[in-house]
Write a protein that holds these residues in place. Structure first.
Motif, short mmCIF file in Angstrom:
data_model
loop_
_atom_site.label_atom_id
_atom_site.label_comp_id
_atom_site.label_asym_id
_atom_site.label_seq_id
_atom_site.Cartn_x
_atom_site.Cartn_y
_atom_site.Cartn_z
N ILE A 1 -28.96 -17.93 94.00
CA ILE A 1 -29.24 -19.34 93.74
C ILE A 1 -29.45 -20.00 95.09
CG2 ILE A 1 -28.42 -21.48 92.70
CD1 ILE A 1 -26.58 -19.82 90.93
N GLU B 1 -31.73 -25.31 94.65
CA GLU B 1 -31.28 -25.29 93.25
C GLU B 1 -29.83 -25.75 93.14
OE1 GLU B 1 -31.18 -22.32 89.34
OE2 GLU B 1 -32.00 -21.60 91.26
N HIS C 1 -30.01 -29.50 93.39
CA HIS C 1 -30.51 -30.10 92.15
C HIS C 1 -29.43 -30.10 91.07
CE1 HIS C 1 -35.00 -29.15 93.20
NE2 HIS C 1 -34.45 -30.04 94.02
N ASN C 2 -28.73 -28.97 90.94
CA ASN C 2 -27.70 -28.86 89.91
C ASN C 2 -26.56 -29.85 90.15
OD1 ASN C 2 -29.14 -26.82 88.65
ND2 ASN C 2 -27.96 -25.16 89.57
#
Length: 300
Positions: free
Chosen positions: A99, A103, A106-107
């Protein structure tokens, strides 16, 4: 994740609200990455613009601390933080299905939006400092949370006061986390003369040199997935880990377990897809088989 509030202020559940989201500590090799958000009623925007919030990077530490304390006591403002520790960052970036940092970012941002909605905040607008392409990020957020207007921009922390406030929340939270860091490790001569924590800082480089270990790598303050750490692993002790998980080609032809050699310190052995190996299972670890050890769940 560090959660500050469990319920939203009453005004936030009755009036349309806007939120700003920003991060602190994306680049350093030391310490957590922190995402922060700040929200208020849309009707409070004009007042918010008068509160002297600015991009946290343009403020001195004393100014950031003062502004953070003032927004904490402001009953017209709500805020949240997500603190992602170095160990979690490294584990996500080094796992078999990696990951990447974008990302993860963003999460984290989406997690803050979801947290606010779950608390009952009536969000109608969200302003975000971009990670990656602004338009792609905006579309991703809009698809996840339909009905909310998203504005994603570069340097949003210097354009929108609500993002400036979020920037202060994130930066002060990270600074305090690093300043008050409690080491899990008990080695002697450990210190916190870390410098800025950025890879190019001579004090940070010296700290890494002072705290490397040929077997155990670095303390958990370090993001050992960062390229900055790679040179320190060259003279490390090579460790062989037994893997209980088979490669796809091995699984198809039924071959036995393999061994994994990891010369990069701080890595852990691969885990099975199931959470644990049952004592009666077929693919029990060779370590336990050789010693005739069994998993006991009930005691008399």
């Amino acid at each position: 994740m560090a959660v500050v509030q469990t319920t939203a202020p009453e005004w936030a559940t009755k009036e349309p609200c806007l939120m700003g989201i920003d991060e602190a500590g994306r680049g350093p090799v030391l310490g957590p990455m922190v995402y922060g958000c700040m929200y208020c009623a849309c009707s409070y925007q004009d007042t918010l613009a008068t509160l002297s919030f600015a991009d946290s990077k343009t403020l001195k530490e004393e100014q950031r601390e003062e502004l953070f304390e003032s927004l904490k006591t402001n009953s017209s403002i709500g805020w949240e933080v997500d603190v992602i520790c170095p160990k979690v960052l490294s584990a996500k970036m080094l796992k078999r299905t990696k990951i990447n940092l974008n990302e993860i970012s963003h999460n984290s941002a989406m997690g803050l939006v979801k947290k606010a909605l779950d608390m009952g905040v009536l969000l109608t607008e969200v302003y975000v400092d971009t990670v990656g392409d602004p338009e792609k990020y905006r579309v991703k957020l809009a698809e996840k949370f339909p009905g909310i207007k998203f504005v994603v921009a570069k340097k949003a922390d210097s354009l929108y006061p609500v993002v400036s406030g979020a920037s202060i929340v994130a930066k002060v939270t990270r600074d305090r986390a690093v300043r008050n860091w409690a080491f899990d490790e008990t080695a002697q001569n450990m210190h916190m003369n870390t410098g800025s924590g950025y890879p190019g800082d001579p004090n940070t480089i010296q700290w890494l040199k002072d705290h490397k270990h040929p077997v155990f790598g670095f303390p958990t303050l370090v993001r050992f997935s960062w390229g900055t750490c790679t040179p320190y692993f060259k003279n490390g002790v090579e460790v062989t880990w037994e893997s209980d998980e088979l490669d796809e080609d091995e699984a198809s032809n039924g071959s036995a377990k393999r061994q994994v050699k990891l010369s990069s310190l701080g890595f852990t052995g691969f885990k099975r897809k199931s959470e644990e190996i049952e004592s009666s299972g077929k693919a029990r670890c060779k370590f336990f088989q050789a010693r005739k050890l069994e998993l006991v769940r009930k005691f008399q």
